[in-house]
Design a protein around this motif. Structure first.
Motif, PDB file in Angstrom:
ATOM      1  N   SER A  96       1.063  -1.701   0.110  1.00 55.29           N
ATOM      2  CA  SER A  96      -0.178  -0.305  -0.474  1.00 55.29           C
ATOM      3  C   SER A  96       0.357   1.317  -0.095  1.00 55.29           C
ATOM      4  O   SER A  96       1.911   1.350   0.239  1.00 55.29           O
ATOM      5  N   LEU A  97       0.022   2.334   0.129  1.00 59.78           N
ATOM      6  CA  LEU A  97       0.952   3.309  -0.279  1.00 59.78           C
ATOM      7  C   LEU A  97      -0.092   4.264  -0.122  1.00 59.78           C
ATOM      8  O   LEU A  97      -1.426   4.095  -0.774  1.00 59.78           O
TER       9      LEU A  97
ATOM     10  N   VAL B 216       5.712   6.461  -8.774  1.00 62.59           N
ATOM     11  CA  VAL B 216       4.837   4.868  -7.693  1.00 62.59           C
ATOM     12  C   VAL B 216       5.617   3.837  -8.880  1.00 62.59           C
ATOM     13  O   VAL B 216       5.128   3.687  -9.944  1.00 62.59           O
ATOM     14  N   THR B 217       6.183   3.031  -8.153  1.00 63.83           N
ATOM     15  CA  THR B 217       6.987   2.118  -8.653  1.00 63.83           C
ATOM     16  C   THR B 217       6.353   0.350  -7.985  1.00 63.83           C
ATOM     17  O   THR B 217       6.475   0.414  -6.426  1.00 63.83           O
ATOM     18  N   VAL B 218       6.072   0.050  -8.697  1.00 62.89           N
ATOM     19  CA  VAL B 218       5.292  -1.559  -7.668  1.00 62.89           C
ATOM     20  C   VAL B 218       5.975  -2.568  -8.227  1.00 62.89           C
ATOM     21  O   VAL B 218       5.374  -2.454  -9.602  1.00 62.89           O
TER      22      VAL B 218
ATOM     23  N   THR C 252       2.277   0.917 -11.210  1.00 56.06           N
ATOM     24  CA  THR C 252       3.563   1.391 -11.658  1.00 56.06           C
ATOM     25  C   THR C 252       3.307   2.718 -13.212  1.00 56.06           C
ATOM     26  O   THR C 252       3.176   2.206 -13.790  1.00 56.06           O
ATOM     27  N   ALA C 253       3.318   4.104 -12.348  1.00 57.25           N
ATOM     28  CA  ALA C 253       3.376   5.309 -13.229  1.00 57.25           C
ATOM     29  C   ALA C 253       3.365   5.949 -12.637  1.00 57.25           C
ATOM     30  O   ALA C 253       4.500   6.584 -10.832  1.00 57.25           O
ATOM     31  N   VAL C 254       3.618   8.081 -12.959  1.00 54.03           N
ATOM     32  CA  VAL C 254       3.628   8.994 -12.598  1.00 54.03           C
ATOM     33  C   VAL C 254       2.310   9.209 -11.860  1.00 54.03           C
ATOM     34  O   VAL C 254       1.479   9.212 -12.990  1.00 54.03           O
ATOM     35  N   TYR C 255       2.260   9.620 -10.572  1.00 48.46           N
ATOM     36  CA  TYR C 255       0.357   9.733 -10.041  1.00 48.46           C
ATOM     37  C   TYR C 255       1.038  11.078 -10.589  1.00 48.46           C
ATOM     38  O   TYR C 255       1.880  11.956  -9.300  1.00 48.46           O
TER      39      TYR C 255
END
Length: 118
Positions: free
Chosen positions: A17-18, A114-116, A90-93
């Motif tokens: 989680s984040l 955010v990198t998963v 995973t993306a730039v939010y």
């Protein structure tokens, strides 16, 4: 003008989680929609979730039941709680706020990565 500052991105394992935060400053009168978008290389920015000043929320299908958007009482900060994260998240939010007084004006944050990992 409205300035948006995002925080909370980072590296997390799949299933983790984040919580993203976006704080607004400046002339926030008339902000009636807040949202989160995300973008990966070579793809268009896509809406993840939005919330109106009245509390109505909307979610993209891939994140329904996993992500929750909310605001603070002052309506100057928007959050995105992300649970059960997947590598495809995973993306730039980017934080977005829409101000409607005489016309629509969109404000954007600079983005948080955010990198998963799988």
């Amino acid at each position: 003008q409205v300035q948006l500052v995002e925080s909370g991105g980072g590296l997390v394992q799949a299933g983790g989680s984040l919580r993203l935060s976006c704080a607004a400053s400046g002339s926030i009168f008339g902000i009636n929609v807040m949202g989160w978008y995300r973008q990966t290389p070579g793809k268009q920015r896509e809406l993840v979730a939005s919330i109106t000043s009245g509390g109505d929320t909307d979610y993209a299908d891939p994140v329904k039941d996993r992500f929750t958007i909310s605001t603070n009482n002052a309506k100057d900060t928007v959050y995105l709680q992300m649970n059960s994260l997947k590598p495809e998240d995973t993306a730039v939010y980017y934080c977005n706020m829409i101000q409607r007084i005489f016309r629509r004006v969109d404000f954007w944050g600079k983005g948080t990565l955010v990198t998963v990992s799988s």
